[in-house]
Design a protein around this motif. Structure first.
Motif, mmCIF file in Angstrom:
data_model
loop_
_atom_site.group_PDB
_atom_site.id
_atom_site.type_symbol
_atom_site.label_atom_id
_atom_site.label_comp_id
_atom_site.label_asym_id
_atom_site.label_seq_id
_atom_site.Cartn_x
_atom_site.Cartn_y
_atom_site.Cartn_z
ATOM 1 N N GLY A 81 50.354 24.261 -34.664
ATOM 2 C CA GLY A 81 49.208 24.641 -35.493
ATOM 3 C C GLY A 81 49.527 24.594 -36.969
ATOM 4 N N ALA A 82 50.741 25.030 -37.332
ATOM 5 C CA ALA A 82 51.148 24.989 -38.741
ATOM 6 C C ALA A 82 51.266 23.550 -39.231
ATOM 7 C CB ALA A 82 52.477 25.718 -38.918
ATOM 8 N N ALA A 83 51.875 22.676 -38.412
ATOM 9 C CA ALA A 83 52.001 21.261 -38.788
ATOM 10 C C ALA A 83 50.630 20.593 -38.879
ATOM 11 C CB ALA A 83 52.883 20.529 -37.776
ATOM 12 N N LEU A 84 49.718 20.987 -38.000
ATOM 13 C CA LEU A 84 48.362 20.435 -38.040
ATOM 14 C C LEU A 84 47.666 20.811 -39.340
ATOM 15 C CD1 LEU A 84 46.076 18.960 -36.511
ATOM 16 C CD2 LEU A 84 45.412 21.191 -35.562
ATOM 17 N N ALA A 85 47.839 22.056 -39.789
ATOM 18 C CA ALA A 85 47.239 22.488 -41.050
ATOM 19 C C ALA A 85 47.799 21.689 -42.218
ATOM 20 C CB ALA A 85 47.484 23.986 -41.253
ATOM 21 N N VAL A 86 49.110 21.458 -42.219
ATOM 22 C CA VAL A 86 49.720 20.666 -43.290
ATOM 23 C C VAL A 86 49.135 19.255 -43.298
ATOM 24 C CG1 VAL A 86 51.868 19.620 -44.109
ATOM 25 C CG2 VAL A 86 51.868 21.987 -43.301
ATOM 26 N N GLY A 87 49.044 18.648 -42.118
ATOM 27 C CA GLY A 87 48.533 17.289 -42.031
ATOM 28 C C GLY A 87 47.083 17.158 -42.461
ATOM 29 N N MET A 88 46.270 18.156 -42.111
ATOM 30 C CA MET A 88 44.849 18.092 -42.462
ATOM 31 C C MET A 88 44.601 18.465 -43.918
ATOM 32 S SD MET A 88 43.010 19.562 -39.001
ATOM 33 C CE MET A 88 41.386 19.178 -39.654
ATOM 34 N N LYS A 89 45.443 19.336 -44.472
ATOM 35 C CA LYS A 89 45.232 19.773 -45.855
ATOM 36 C C LYS A 89 45.793 18.777 -46.865
ATOM 37 C CE LYS A 89 45.710 23.786 -48.882
ATOM 38 N NZ LYS A 89 46.255 25.160 -49.036
ATOM 39 N N ALA B 97 52.883 14.639 -40.337
ATOM 40 C CA ALA B 97 52.510 15.955 -39.815
ATOM 41 C C ALA B 97 51.601 15.887 -38.595
ATOM 42 C CB ALA B 97 51.843 16.777 -40.916
ATOM 43 N N LEU B 98 50.615 15.003 -38.605
ATOM 44 C CA LEU B 98 49.651 14.977 -37.499
ATOM 45 C C LEU B 98 50.292 14.565 -36.174
ATOM 46 C CD1 LEU B 98 46.488 13.610 -39.353
ATOM 47 C CD2 LEU B 98 47.052 15.980 -38.749
ATOM 48 N N PRO B 99 51.091 13.480 -36.131
ATOM 49 C CA PRO B 99 51.775 13.176 -34.866
ATOM 50 C C PRO B 99 52.776 14.259 -34.461
ATOM 51 C CG PRO B 99 51.764 11.249 -36.313
ATOM 52 C CD PRO B 99 51.309 12.425 -37.133
ATOM 53 N N TRP C 39 47.101 27.027 -43.874
ATOM 54 C CA TRP C 39 46.057 26.450 -44.736
ATOM 55 C C TRP C 39 45.856 27.323 -45.980
ATOM 56 C CZ3 TRP C 39 43.082 21.992 -43.852
ATOM 57 C CH2 TRP C 39 42.061 21.764 -44.781
ATOM 58 N N ALA C 40 45.833 28.640 -45.774
ATOM 59 C CA ALA C 40 45.541 29.549 -46.891
ATOM 60 C C ALA C 40 46.750 29.794 -47.793
ATOM 61 C CB ALA C 40 45.022 30.884 -46.341
ATOM 62 N N PHE C 41 47.934 29.948 -47.186
ATOM 63 C CA PHE C 41 49.088 30.377 -47.967
ATOM 64 C C PHE C 41 50.337 29.510 -47.808
ATOM 65 C CE2 PHE C 41 46.790 34.164 -46.307
ATOM 66 C CZ PHE C 41 46.189 34.572 -47.497
ATOM 67 N N GLY C 42 50.353 28.625 -46.822
ATOM 68 C CA GLY C 42 51.606 27.999 -46.439
ATOM 69 C C GLY C 42 51.906 26.639 -47.027
ATOM 70 N N TYR C 43 50.881 25.937 -47.549
ATOM 71 C CA TYR C 43 51.181 24.578 -48.012
ATOM 72 C C TYR C 43 50.172 24.110 -49.055
ATOM 73 C CZ TYR C 43 51.830 19.560 -48.186
ATOM 74 O OH TYR C 43 52.053 18.288 -48.632
ATOM 75 N N THR C 44 50.701 23.424 -50.075
ATOM 76 C CA THR C 44 49.895 22.655 -51.013
ATOM 77 C C THR C 44 50.655 21.367 -51.313
ATOM 78 O OG1 THR C 44 50.925 23.562 -53.001
ATOM 79 C CG2 THR C 44 49.012 24.764 -52.102
ATOM 80 N N ASP C 45 49.971 20.355 -51.755
ATOM 81 C CA ASP C 45 50.641 19.092 -52.066
ATOM 82 C C ASP C 45 51.593 19.225 -53.252
ATOM 83 O OD1 ASP C 45 49.756 17.507 -50.028
ATOM 84 O OD2 ASP C 45 48.017 16.722 -51.102
ATOM 85 N N LYS C 46 51.443 20.298 -54.025
ATOM 86 C CA LYS C 46 52.403 20.537 -55.114
ATOM 87 C C LYS C 46 53.800 20.779 -54.536
ATOM 88 C CE LYS C 46 53.138 23.267 -59.305
ATOM 89 N NZ LYS C 46 54.586 23.451 -59.060
ATOM 90 N N MET C 47 53.870 21.392 -53.359
ATOM 91 C CA MET C 47 55.156 21.595 -52.701
ATOM 92 C C MET C 47 55.790 20.263 -52.359
ATOM 93 S SD MET C 47 53.897 24.710 -50.209
ATOM 94 C CE MET C 47 55.380 24.750 -49.230
ATOM 95 N N LEU C 48 54.963 19.297 -51.981
ATOM 96 C CA LEU C 48 55.452 17.960 -51.674
ATOM 97 C C LEU C 48 56.025 17.305 -52.916
ATOM 98 C CD1 LEU C 48 55.696 15.625 -49.621
ATOM 99 C CD2 LEU C 48 53.365 14.949 -50.251
#
Length: 467
Positions: free
Chosen positions: A349-357, A367-369, A455-464
């Motif tokens: 679920g966490a990886a799915l949120a990263v991939g979708m966000k 992330a999605l696969p 989605w809310a707190f765990g990832y933004t593309d700035k981290m990338l």
């Protein structure tokens, strides 16, 4: 996208070139590369290669995650590039000295039990199917009742569901002999001796309808149907004894004398020393397992669901195999499975949120696969390729696992088998509709909590970009 041949060349180059690679092998999801000098490998460069879902150095190996199916094709291309292939056994031999003593012991424990798991998975599925077809609601659809089921059909299902556990010591002793360098056929024979019908049946003794035999006035001798540790320890000692005897017995007598002595000595030790001692140890482990699972207020789910994937990272999670086997053999159901499932589903679920966000194509493609792989029960791509790299998604996954495990523990659901989780795991709950629904809710809670928090707190593309 690069083809597999190009990817193989890029991996070799980033690993320090052909001259830096000692050998290469693969498991279900990862390419495992033994290096002469790990400092020459550029893990960051490997992670940028197409189809790579993560890379890390662990247990003396450079491990590159490709996922199921893909890793086989990449391995074939790597071995075509004049890189020496190695069997899994050879790589395991090279890594035996890596890690601390506890990690090495657990790794060996895993080597013994992983080959046995498919038989236990199939047995669990048979249990689930039997529960499904014998449900009164299902039978009513065909105008039948439980009393309508022929005795021969029940007998047939018992053959399918009971055989693997009745002869479990033979499977364990066979695999242990194989791992420790003995003759597997001797392991099978010793394991079968441990469940000989000449001995009092372990289940009859547990039910009170039989008594142990007593030798020398104080040694209880019983059959070991369904036991693990006595066969495991017997296999270790037996394999080492065989290897020692083969060095001392004259070649002309080896074929006759060595197996004779191994069987005689080992069944004597197993029945009179190893069996009684380690049966007590096994009972203690089982009692501890039940105590953890029976913690009040859903605490067992919070603990196991929240920490299981941390244990996976350390590589000592194979210890759960013993606990699950004991639960299935003694209780007939596996309460660990839904808790572990929650932990695995949450990382997906966490990886799915990263991939979708994420708006980055590379991250989406990674992330999605990886999320799909987690939903099929394999979390390495999601953990090492996505969540752990940015840490916060991994932590949100741990919280999601704790939430799902908490619900599963409160509702007391249990599986009919082991070793399959999340989507495939539904097959272990088809025997009872209420458990099936509760298992579904467990997964939804774990995935939903991990997804929402990430989605809310765990990832933004700035981290990338920072990475």
């Amino acid at each position: 996208m690069a083809d597999n041949s190009q990817i193989a060349k890029q991996v070799i180059e980033a690993a320090g070139g052909q001259e830096n690679i000692s050998s290469v092998a693969h498991c279900a999801t990862r390419l495992r590369i033994m290096l002469h000098d790990k400092e020459k490998a550029d893990i960051s460069a490997i992670e940028e290669i197409d189809k790579v879902k993560g890379a890390f150095y662990n247990s003396g190996q450079l491990q590159v995650i490709f996922g199921t199916g893909t890793v086989n094709r990449i391995y074939e291309e790597v071995t075509k590039q004049e890189v020496q292939g190695a069997s899994k056994a050879e790589v395991k031999e090279e890594t035996k000295k890596q890690g601390n003593a506890f990690q090495r012991w657990i790794r060996t424990f895993g080597d013994v039990f992983v080959p046995i798991i498919p038989a236990l998975v199939a047995t669990g599925l048979f249990m689930g199917l039997r529960g499904l077809v014998t449900q009164p609601e299902i039978l009513a659809l065909f105008g039948l009742t439980p009393e309508s089921i022929p005795e021969n059909f029940i007998l047939f299902t018992q053959v399918l569901t009971d055989t693997a556990f009745i002869f479990l010591p033979a499977l364990v002793a066979w695999s242990t002999f194989k791992v420790f360098g003995g003759s597997p056929i001797l392991g099978i024979v010793i394991g079968l001796m441990l469940v000989s019908p000449a001995l009092p049946n372990a289940w009859d003794i547990a039910g009170g309808s039989a008594e142990p035999l007593t030798f020398f006035g104080f040694i209880p001798v019983i059959g070991y149907q369904g036991s693990v540790l006595p066969a495991f320890i017997t296999g270790i000692v037996g394999a080492k004894l065989e290897k020692g005897l083969r060095k001392k017995v004259p070649e002309a007598l080896d074929l006759i004398l060595t197996p004779f002595l191994v069987l005689l000595i080992m069944i004597t030790l197993a029945l009179f020393v190893i069996g009684p001692v380690f049966h007590i140890v096994e009972n203690g482990i089982f009692a501890g397992t039940r105590a953890v699972l029976e913690l009040p207020l859903g605490l067992s789910g919070l603990i196991i669901g929240g920490l299981h994937q941390v244990i996976v990272i350390t590589g000592v999670h194979h210890i759960f195999n013993l606990l699950e086997i004991q639960l299935l053999e003694r209780v007939g159901e596996n309460a660990f499975n839904p808790l572990i499932t929650a932990a695995i589903a949450a990382q997906g679920g966490a990886a799915l949120a990263v991939g979708m966000k994420s708006k980055a194509k590379k991250m989406k493609a990674l992330a999605l696969p990886s999320a799909l792989s987690a939903f099929l029960g394999i979390t390495e791509p999601a953990i090492f390729g996505v969540n752990l790299r940015y840490m916060r998604p991994f932590i949100m996954g741990l919280i999601g696992g704790a939430a799902g495990g908490f619900f599963a523990s409160l509702t007391n659901i249990a599986a009919s088998g082991m070793a399959i989780t999340v989507l495939p795991g539904f097959l272990l709950y088809i025997g009872e509709m209420s458990s099936f629904v509760l298992y579904l809710v467990t997964n939804l809670i774990a995935i939903g909590v991990a997804f929402a928090l990430t989605w809310a707190f765990g990832y933004t593309d700035k981290m990338l970009e920072d990475k």
